[in-house]
Scaffold this motif. Structure first.
Motif: not given
Length: 397
Positions: A73-79, A178-180, A186-188
């Protein structure tokens, strides 16, 4: 040692119509496409995105395609998956519907190498479908600015647009940054923790790294219940991060004030949206999650912050004056005062105040809505009075 100068990590989800532009902007880089490791991480697309990515990887040996086990759902895990699989010393992130400028990789790579910094921060350009472009430099300084002391309110308030930054991979892995996952914003969190752990950072205030392509009707991008709950979770994580690293209270207040200002503007915007019910906002601000944020120590000990949260819970969403009052009462030290004076001087040179008309209009709409609600309440009370036996008896003749 890696054969590539930098790795570019691109999360994707249902971008079959946009991904070619992003990929072509990477292939056209002046640093040389052969010097770039491209890592696509597809978040379980349901269109032809993955097929396109696999085609890229078959054509080019420097292109990797990875997938998540299920849509996050968000970019955190793929990143995060991309970071784990990157082999170059430096990492750049790019969203699959955005585009790099022609010399982005060359400039960022040369700067991070020459100055031996942990991170290079550039600006970005928002491009809307009606052709309007908005330029966002990292700081209102001239040219380049080097920061040795990275616990600095200017840096901690830099726009979190992640694709405008080049990161030293060793810094990320050494500090397990890592990203949340599963939240917006998550960027922040990622950026703040990276800044806090950096030895030195360079900002390129006159250089823009990428085009962020936006639809005119999207405002960061979908102001839904999940979006607001996600922002609240992100702000809780910001507070936790500041507590973890013992960031001084006055710096915390400056950063959190700016984020609450951003949050408040979004709330005001949806307050008048036809697609968003006022009951949704009331539910958000009466939630345990919002209560958890309001109970953070940094807010509990500050009267103005406490008042802000009380007003939001009570349905009083326009808190611009209160937020300004919070700003006026900051406990600035000499370094922060110097920084902010410079920024205020630069802002005062601007002859056009962006969004001023829209902000004034939104404020008047809030007043109008409150008057309308009060009028409806009075009409309801009058109807109740007229329906009473005493009223009917007095007005019988």
């Amino acid at each position: 040692m890696s054969e590539y100068k930098l790795s570019i990590i691109i999360p994707t989800f249902n971008l079959e119509n946009e991904i070619d532009n992003a990929f072509n902007s990477i292939k056209s880089q002046t640093i040389g496409f052969e010097n770039i490791e491209v890592i696509f991480v597809d978040d379980n697309s349901t269109d032809n995105t993955l097929a396109k990515l696999n085609n890229y990887s078959h054509q080019f040996s420097n292109v990797k395609v990875l997938t998540t086990d299920k849509n996050s759902g968000y970019a955190g895990k793929p990143r995060n998956i991309g970071i784990q699989n990157a082999t170059a010393d430096y990492i750049l992130f790019l969203d699959g519907d955005d585009e790099l400028l022609l010399n982005t990789c060359e400039v960022l790579y040369d700067k991070i190498q020459f100055y031996n910094t942990d991170m290079v921060i550039a600006g970005h350009i928002n491009v809307y479908s009606n052709g309007v472009c908005q330029h966002y430099p990292p700081l209102l300084h001239d040219n380049e600015t080097s920061f040795k002391n990275t616990i600095n309110p200017q840096l901690l308030n830099v726009n979190p647009a992640i694709s405008a930054k080049l990161f030293n991979k060793f810094l990320l892995t050494k500090n397990n940054i890592i990203f949340p996952e599963n939240i917006p914003g998550e960027d922040l969190i990622f950026l703040l923790e990276t800044i806090i752990n950096s030895r030195n950072i360079l900002t390129l205030n006159n250089f823009y790294a990428y085009y962020r392509n936006l639809d005119n009707h999207s405002v960061t991008l979908n102001l839904s219940n999940d979006y607001f709950y996600g922002l609240i979770r992100a702000y809780i994580l910001v507070c936790d991060l500041f507590e973890k690293y013992n960031i001084k209270n006055n710096i915390q207040e400056i950063v959190l004030h700016n984020h609450l200002s951003f949050f408040t503007e979004r709330v005001i915007k949806v307050y008048f949206s036809d697609d968003f019910e006022d009951t949704d906002l009331k539910e958000i601000f009466s939630s345990d999650l919002f209560n958890e944020l309001s109970n953070k120590d940094i807010f509990k000990d500050n009267y103005n912050f406490k008042l802000y949260f009380e007003r939001m819970k009570n349905g009083d969403y326009n808190n611009r004056d209160l937020l300004n009052n919070i700003y006026q009462n900051f406990d600035f030290d000499s370094e922060i005062i110097s920084d902010l004076k410079y920024v205020k001087q630069e802002i005062s040179k601007l002859t056009i105040k962006p969004n001023k008309i829209n902000e004034d209009n939104a404020y008047l709409r809030i007043i109008n809505k409150k008057l309308y609600e009060e009028n409806e309440k009075l009409k309801h009370e009058l109807d109740e009075i007229k329906s009473s036996k005493l009223w009917k008896l007095k007005n019988k003749f």
